[in-house]
Enzyme design. Structure first.
Site, PDB file in Angstrom:
ATOM      1  CB  CYS A 124     -19.367  23.296 -14.042  1.00  0.00           C
ATOM      2  SG  CYS A 124     -18.193  22.007 -14.498  1.00  0.00           S
TER       3      CYS A 124
ATOM      4  CG  HIS B 166     -22.397  16.463 -15.895  1.00  0.00           C
ATOM      5  ND1 HIS B 166     -21.309  17.204 -16.277  1.00  0.00           N
ATOM      6  CD2 HIS B 166     -22.279  15.260 -16.519  1.00  0.00           C
ATOM      7  CE1 HIS B 166     -20.550  16.490 -17.097  1.00  0.00           C
ATOM      8  NE2 HIS B 166     -21.110  15.302 -17.252  1.00  0.00           N
TER       9      HIS B 166
END
Length: 239
Positions: free
Chosen positions: A217, A143
């Site tokens: 991301c 993440h």
């Protein structure tokens, strides 16, 4: 109007609590859990470690990967006795990934599922990619925001920065040498055995070797694209 105002205030408070939960509580909870897991792994390894210090093997040559796809070594006749573990159980933490430049130290678990791996603050190993130190591409995801956000600042990594992956019996050091600032989530070429973007053909490598791929991301607080950092195996310290 009074009732409408109360509803608006209530909704505003709930939204604020949701933001606090996502940006603060999930990070605190995941980081604490991940650090406990790192400590548990290291204690387990130390309790079962044999005496004596680690030995360091030189960086592998690409041609060694052609001759022996299982074990990197500078000298094919005198390969370091690095560990050859069985395939890790799904969601099991089995290694520790450290990025000294960023102060990151997190567990590596098998799989990239959110509930079982990424949302716990772990880094997830892409199934069917190489394991640490093996010929091919050791590819992981983490993440960038919330849930421990271990890869929050991987965009700051530069050529020459080290990424260390410690397993029960060895520590593998990869050195960053390439990056891809943005690609599509469907760009599976970045985690191929010879990593090369299928979206941006000039990004990646052309020959077999011992690679590391970090994916996350981008832009921040969005999952629209993927950011990729690559490195090559440069040393192996066998316990």
């Amino acid at each position: 109007m009074w009732c409408g105002g109360e509803v608006a205030v209530t909704v505003g408070v709930l939204l604020l609590l949701l933001v606090v939960h996502q940006l603060w509580w999930t990070n605190r909870q995941a980081r604490d859990g991940a650090e406990r897991q790192v400590q548990a792994l290291e204690q387990e390894w130390e309790s079962g470690a044999a005496g004596g210090g680690p030995t360091v093997a030189p960086a592998p040559r690409p041609e060694d990967g052609e001759r022996d796809r299982e074990q990197p070594a500078a000298d094919h006749e005198q390969k370091p006795a690095a560990d050859k573990p069985a395939a890790p159980r799904w969601d099991q933490a089995y290694a520790v990934l450290s990025i000294p430049r960023l102060g990151v130290r997190v567990p590596v678990a098998e799989g990239v599922g959110k509930a079982g791996v990424l949302d716990k603050g772990y880094v997830g190993h892409y199934p069917r990619t190489a394991q640490p130190g093996r010929a091919g591409n050791f590819a992981v995801a983490g993440h960038r925001n919330t849930h421990g956000e271990p890869f929050r600042y991987v965009n700051r990594l530069r050529d020459g920065d080290r990424v260390e992956v410690r397993t029960r019996n060895a520590t593998y050091t990869y050195t960053v040498d390439r990056r891809l600032a943005q690609t599509l989530p469907s760009d599976g070429g970045v985690i191929d055995p010879v990593p090369r973007s299928a979206v941006r053909p000039g990004a990646g490598y052309d020959e077999r070797g011992y690679y590391l791929t970090l994916t996350t991301c981008t832009p921040e607080f969005s999952s629209k694209y993927r950011l990729v950092v690559w490195g090559k195996l440069t040393s192996v310290a066998v316990r």
